[in-house]
Scaffold this motif. Sequence first.
Motif, PDB file in Angstrom:
ATOM      1  N   ARG A 260       0.833  -1.277   0.047  1.00 35.97           N
ATOM      2  CA  ARG A 260      -0.088   0.017   0.145  1.00 35.97           C
ATOM      3  C   ARG A 260       0.896   1.146   0.028  1.00 35.97           C
ATOM      4  O   ARG A 260       0.364   2.246  -0.620  1.00 35.97           O
ATOM      5  N   LEU A 261       1.984   1.378   0.851  1.00 38.05           N
ATOM      6  CA  LEU A 261       2.826   2.536   0.715  1.00 38.05           C
ATOM      7  C   LEU A 261       3.157   2.993  -0.384  1.00 38.05           C
ATOM      8  O   LEU A 261       3.015   4.638  -0.682  1.00 38.05           O
ATOM      9  N   PRO A 262       3.492   2.192  -1.593  1.00 38.00           N
ATOM     10  CA  PRO A 262       4.079   2.900  -2.896  1.00 38.00           C
ATOM     11  C   PRO A 262       2.931   3.794  -3.561  1.00 38.00           C
ATOM     12  O   PRO A 262       3.234   4.811  -3.945  1.00 38.00           O
ATOM     13  N   TRP A 263       1.604   3.421  -3.290  1.00 33.64           N
ATOM     14  CA  TRP A 263       0.508   3.975  -3.863  1.00 33.64           C
ATOM     15  C   TRP A 263       0.289   5.120  -2.914  1.00 33.64           C
ATOM     16  O   TRP A 263      -0.233   6.159  -3.681  1.00 33.64           O
ATOM     17  N   LEU A 264       0.302   5.312  -1.830  1.00 32.94           N
ATOM     18  CA  LEU A 264       0.042   6.324  -1.054  1.00 32.94           C
ATOM     19  C   LEU A 264       0.828   7.497  -1.339  1.00 32.94           C
ATOM     20  O   LEU A 264       0.614   8.604  -1.184  1.00 32.94           O
ATOM     21  N   VAL A 265       2.360   7.145  -1.290  1.00 31.72           N
ATOM     22  CA  VAL A 265       3.453   8.037  -1.773  1.00 31.72           C
ATOM     23  C   VAL A 265       3.071   8.676  -3.106  1.00 31.72           C
ATOM     24  O   VAL A 265       3.247   9.802  -3.559  1.00 31.72           O
ATOM     25  N   GLY A 266       2.860   7.668  -3.949  1.00 29.63           N
ATOM     26  CA  GLY A 266       2.523   8.192  -5.537  1.00 29.63           C
ATOM     27  C   GLY A 266       1.448   9.020  -5.502  1.00 29.63           C
ATOM     28  O   GLY A 266       1.468   9.934  -6.435  1.00 29.63           O
ATOM     29  N   GLY A 267       0.570   8.762  -4.883  1.00 27.14           N
ATOM     30  CA  GLY A 267      -0.715   9.543  -5.213  1.00 27.14           C
ATOM     31  C   GLY A 267      -1.086  10.751  -4.303  1.00 27.14           C
ATOM     32  O   GLY A 267      -1.763  11.631  -4.488  1.00 27.14           O
ATOM     33  N   LEU A 268       0.004  10.983  -3.290  1.00 29.99           N
ATOM     34  CA  LEU A 268      -0.027  12.098  -2.457  1.00 29.99           C
ATOM     35  C   LEU A 268      -0.099  13.466  -3.223  1.00 29.99           C
ATOM     36  O   LEU A 268      -0.946  14.092  -2.907  1.00 29.99           O
ATOM     37  N   PRO A 269       0.715  13.841  -4.398  1.00 26.96           N
ATOM     38  CA  PRO A 269       0.615  15.110  -4.947  1.00 26.96           C
ATOM     39  C   PRO A 269      -0.566  15.379  -6.067  1.00 26.96           C
ATOM     40  O   PRO A 269      -0.861  16.345  -6.404  1.00 26.96           O
ATOM     41  N   ILE A 270      -0.823  14.252  -6.234  1.00 30.29           N
ATOM     42  CA  ILE A 270      -1.976  14.147  -7.564  1.00 30.29           C
ATOM     43  C   ILE A 270      -3.314  14.730  -7.131  1.00 30.29           C
ATOM     44  O   ILE A 270      -3.879  15.437  -7.933  1.00 30.29           O
ATOM     45  N   LEU A 271      -3.608  14.291  -5.905  1.00 31.06           N
ATOM     46  CA  LEU A 271      -5.137  14.676  -5.703  1.00 31.06           C
ATOM     47  C   LEU A 271      -5.239  16.158  -5.372  1.00 31.06           C
ATOM     48  O   LEU A 271      -6.456  16.576  -6.048  1.00 31.06           O
ATOM     49  N   PRO A 272      -4.381  16.915  -4.733  1.00 32.38           N
ATOM     50  CA  PRO A 272      -4.491  18.253  -4.401  1.00 32.38           C
ATOM     51  C   PRO A 272      -4.505  18.928  -5.694  1.00 32.38           C
ATOM     52  O   PRO A 272      -5.314  20.086  -5.986  1.00 32.38           O
ATOM     53  N   LEU A 273      -3.782  18.629  -6.740  1.00 29.73           N
ATOM     54  CA  LEU A 273      -3.497  18.873  -8.078  1.00 29.73           C
ATOM     55  C   LEU A 273      -4.566  19.256  -8.891  1.00 29.73           C
ATOM     56  O   LEU A 273      -5.264  20.350  -9.539  1.00 29.73           O
ATOM     57  N   PHE A 274      -5.574  18.163  -8.841  1.00 26.41           N
ATOM     58  CA  PHE A 274      -6.795  18.217  -9.774  1.00 26.41           C
ATOM     59  C   PHE A 274      -8.127  18.874  -8.713  1.00 26.41           C
ATOM     60  O   PHE A 274      -8.757  19.795  -9.542  1.00 26.41           O
ATOM     61  N   ILE A 275      -8.128  18.914  -7.547  1.00 22.56           N
ATOM     62  CA  ILE A 275      -8.688  19.700  -6.947  1.00 22.56           C
ATOM     63  C   ILE A 275      -8.639  21.321  -7.072  1.00 22.56           C
ATOM     64  O   ILE A 275      -9.649  21.764  -7.163  1.00 22.56           O
ATOM     65  N   LEU A 276      -7.632  21.343  -7.185  1.00 23.63           N
ATOM     66  CA  LEU A 276      -7.087  23.140  -7.182  1.00 23.63           C
ATOM     67  C   LEU A 276      -7.699  23.398  -8.623  1.00 23.63           C
ATOM     68  O   LEU A 276      -8.189  24.419  -9.001  1.00 23.63           O
TER      69      LEU A 276
END
Length: 458
Positions: free
Chosen positions: A83-99
């Motif tokens: 699970r950790l690789p996915w959490l780290v990889g997805g960390l910056p993507i979520l705020p990018l699209f919300i902005l």
Amino acid sequence: MPNFNKKNSRRTSPFRFATGLFALTLLTQLFHGFNISYYVDYTGIVSIYLASICKIIFVIVDGLNDIFFGALSEKTKSKWGKRLPWLVGGLPILPLFILLAYVIDKSAGFSQTGFFIYYLFISIMIENASTVMYINYGALYPVLFVTDKERAECSSLRHLFEMIAMGICYVCTPLLMEVLHSYFLIGLIYTAVYFVVMIFCITGLKTKGKEDITLKKPYSFIQTLKDVLHNRPFLIYNLAQSFFQAILGLIVSIYPMYCKYVLHTNSATLAALMAVLFGSLVLSIPFWIKYIEKHGFRMVWKICFTALPISLFFLVLPINWWQGCIVMIFIGPFVGGLMLSPDMMSAELIDIDKMKYKISREASFNSIGSLISRVSLIVSAIAMSALSFAFGYESGSNPGPNPELAFRAMCGVMFPIICACGTLFCYKYIKISNKDSQDLKAYKAMLEEKENSDNITD
């Protein structure tokens, strides 16, 4: 055989793990809670009819990505675990699209179709990113916390943080809009908080040696799907949850417009109403924790599902903001109970699956459960379309002849009916799952007795 009582000196702090849900909730609720009012009412660039169509398309795509990302997570092999690789990889993507969701307005000059396509694209990308984060974060819960006591402690902290984050989002966002006049700038503030808290959470996860303790045979998605389709309690439980998720989604997206047209609020009184709702939510948590210790999480789930439709009906009555506050005081605790208990309900279903099949597949169960719960988005879309057709409400630019009646009927009539459908599934689940629940308790007791006996022998 899976050992649900296995001890490990590297124990993840429940507090630190729970902060992750605070970060995810704060950021995602800025989109889920305000995107409808922003696109439909505030800017008027998308009609409520097109927003409903967007939700239906979104459900189809989202269902596929839940299964896709869940299967990929199960097949991941790395020195940091699944699970950790996915959490780290997805960390910056979520705020990018919300902005990116809040950088567009009428000045962009798009056609109505162009605005709709942009809204649909952003919605899908946000859901892809949040799916990656939520599925992998959620899959760690039943693995890192294995006893009922640990799970109750962690679940209470998780949902306390979740409710605090929702309270901050729904109380502070209207007030910040008065000052900043920009959801994008608010998003930047929430993004900074998200990064700090999420990094604090991820760096505290002690996953080594825990994720695969029950793995006795290779993972197969096809076999998992077959097992799930034959698992009636799992299907019924997630259908019940889908109706609660529909209500939760409608409350956070429609309630600001209910306040505007029915209660005639300004930003300050809207913030006060949301503060009352989330205040009563948070204050109910200690009571529900004590009740769970005494009577079990299944009873809390049943009580709250029974009472919530009745309390939602009272939304038809208020004519001003302080009467709305009184209704919110009654609604909040039952929403709180339905937010607190599902963690333990889902973990119990996963434990039963481990007991029966001797395999670890938390992410797949979460993703398939998430797919089933996406029925809620279809329900929400139908409800919003009905609002448009029955009362003529299209957007803030064209609210129709009687928007007050439209939102009073939506919240005070349609909300209770939708929730009551979930209540029926709740009662069905409690009835058909009782034997498996009792078998699991006996199985855990047997394992604990065996472990104690081995310790005495040693």
